[in-house]
Design a protein around this motif. Structure first.
Motif: not given
Length: 460
Positions: A403, A420-421, A430
């Motif tokens: 993340w 978001d990727d 993420r």
């Protein structure tokens, strides 16, 4: 310069410029101070002194120098540009806009001014206007490399790869490498049977990100493939398939009959990378199995092991925004059953010795010498949570879930816009994007997501 001591001033200006180029900023300050003793009303000397003080980090003093230069010569373009850039750096955008507007009235045909105005609009996320300004700079001067480089960021973060990669070629490249290798720079010609040396550029994360292209270059028929990299990456990059020699910066480059040289961030351009052809064969780096086992024995037992990296290199231009203020910012992540593992090295690693209450953190920094060590450690973690620094790219290159906390200001182009990727690390990353409200809302979102992961892990 038509002053009483022209030769002395010329010598002092020359010495000051050399000192700045060699990063001897106190020496530069001394030279320009001496110049001002001779010619106290010379705007150029005040502006140059401001540059030296700004490079030293003395921003208030630099601003005073720029404003003094402009008081002496309100039309002085370099003074206007320097002050405008300093205000942008400090996110004093309204003041920067006013300076640019005043400068534009006096110098409407100055390409550097249009380029700087483009940067201001880009910082405000006004990409359409930023692009218009940068293209105007290039209309006025097609060889304005800074404007073309700035344009590349706008294009690439919008995934406009064809022109974006080409524009990225305007960046400065390693002349030192070119001096070492009696061979031309690769311009995209056929590589079959050639010996190609890939040099080092930018930061650790950039190198980890773009070495994914080396196996692709080997598949183009390269007979001998070499890589120059910072020493902390040498052992890690030894795992790259198809690379015949990995050389640390400062080590002699072996004579393997090099025909061509290039830089990692030029590969996407010459390979014609598009969104659908991003080389994302993950993992493309591998940790040593024996080291992985050693780390498995060192780590305390826990249901969920999460690596944390909260700060990057403080010398990076946007570090104040991309790094967290400190480990205490991550205190809301604290939860029973989660072991946090510090991935910090350098200035922030000591923070792991005094974590916020409830944040159980294991500090392995004394065992970490280079990125090969960190990579082997990551192979024993369930998740990595990191700011936009090399830890993100290392996790992705090794195939570890990650993340990434992205800053609102000057978000790096490679994370693109509104995603978001990451297509660079499909299925692994993420992205948590900061809004204008600071880090607190982002960390709350991460904490909620982490609780979901912890619950799923407990139930599995």
């Amino acid at each position: 310069m038509t002053h009483a001591h022209p030769e002395t001033l010329q010598a002092l200006f020359g010495r000051g410029a050399r000192c700045v180029a060699e990063e001897d900023f106190p020496g530069a300050v001394a030279s320009y101070d001496r110049a001002l003793e001779i010619a106290p009303d010379l705007a150029e000397a005040h502006a140059n002194l401001g540059v030296a003080r700004e490079r030293m980090g003395a921003l208030a003093e630099a601003e005073s120098c720029y404003r003094r230069a402009l008081a002496l010569d309100p039309d002085f373009l370099e003074g206007l540009l320097n002050l405008g850039a300093l205000l942008i750096q400090q996110k004093r955008f309204e003041e920067a806009a006013a300076i640019h507007a005043a400068a534009m009235r006096k110098h409407p045909e100055a390409p550097g001014l249009w380029s700087s105005l483009g940067v201001l609009h880009a910082c405000l996320k006004e990409d359409e206007e930023a692009e218009r300004c940068l293209r105007e700079a290039l209309r006025l001067n097609p060889n304005h490399h800074r404007a073309r480089y700035n344009l590349s960021y706008i294009l690439l973060r919008q995934m406009r790869f064809i022109e974006g990669w080409e524009a990225l070629e305007a960046r400065a490249w390693s002349l030192a490498l070119n001096d070492q290798i009696p061979a031309p720079r690769w311009q995209g010609e056929d590589l079959a049977g050639k010996a190609l040396l890939v040099g080092s550029e930018a930061g650790f994360g950039d190198m980890i990100h773009f070495v994914r292209y080396l196996p692709l270059l080997k598949q183009c028929g390269v007979a001998r493939l070499g890589l120059v990299c910072p020493a902390p990456l040498k052992r890690l990059f030894a795992s790259l398939p198809g690379v015949d020699a990995v050389v640390a910066l400062g080590e002699p480059v072996p004579d393997l009959g090099w025909d061509l040289w290039t830089l990692p961030m030029s590969a996407p351009h010459h390979c014609g990378t598009r969104m659908e052809s991003i080389p994302a064969s993950i993992p493309y780096l591998r940790a040593d199995p024996e080291q992985v086992r050693t780390w498995a024995e060192r780590l305390p037992a826990s249901a969920l092991k999460v690596g944390l990296a909260w700060k990057g290199n403080p010398r990076f231009e946007n570090d104040a925004d991309r790094s967290l203020p400190g480990l205490e910012t991550l205190a809301p992540l604290a939860s029973a059953g989660i072991l946090f593992v510090s991935l910090q090295k350098g200035v922030a690693e000591a923070e792991a010795q005094d974590p916020p209450p409830g944040l159980a953190i294991f500090d392995p920094s004394s065992w970490i010498d280079d990125f090969a060590d960190t990579g082997a450690l990551m192979m024993n973690l369930d998740l990595v949570i990191t700011v936009d620094t090399a830890a993100a790219h290392l996790a992705g290159a090794l195939g570890r879930p990650c993340w990434v906390l992205l800053p609102h200001h000057k978000t790096d182009w490679r994370w693109f816009t509104g995603r978001d990727d990451s297509p660079w690390y499909p299925g692994l990353m993420r992205l948590f994007r900061q809004g204008p409200g600071g880090w607190e809302p982002v960390i709350r979102e991460v904490a909620q997501a982490l609780q979901t992961v912890a619950k799923a892990k407990k139930e599995s």
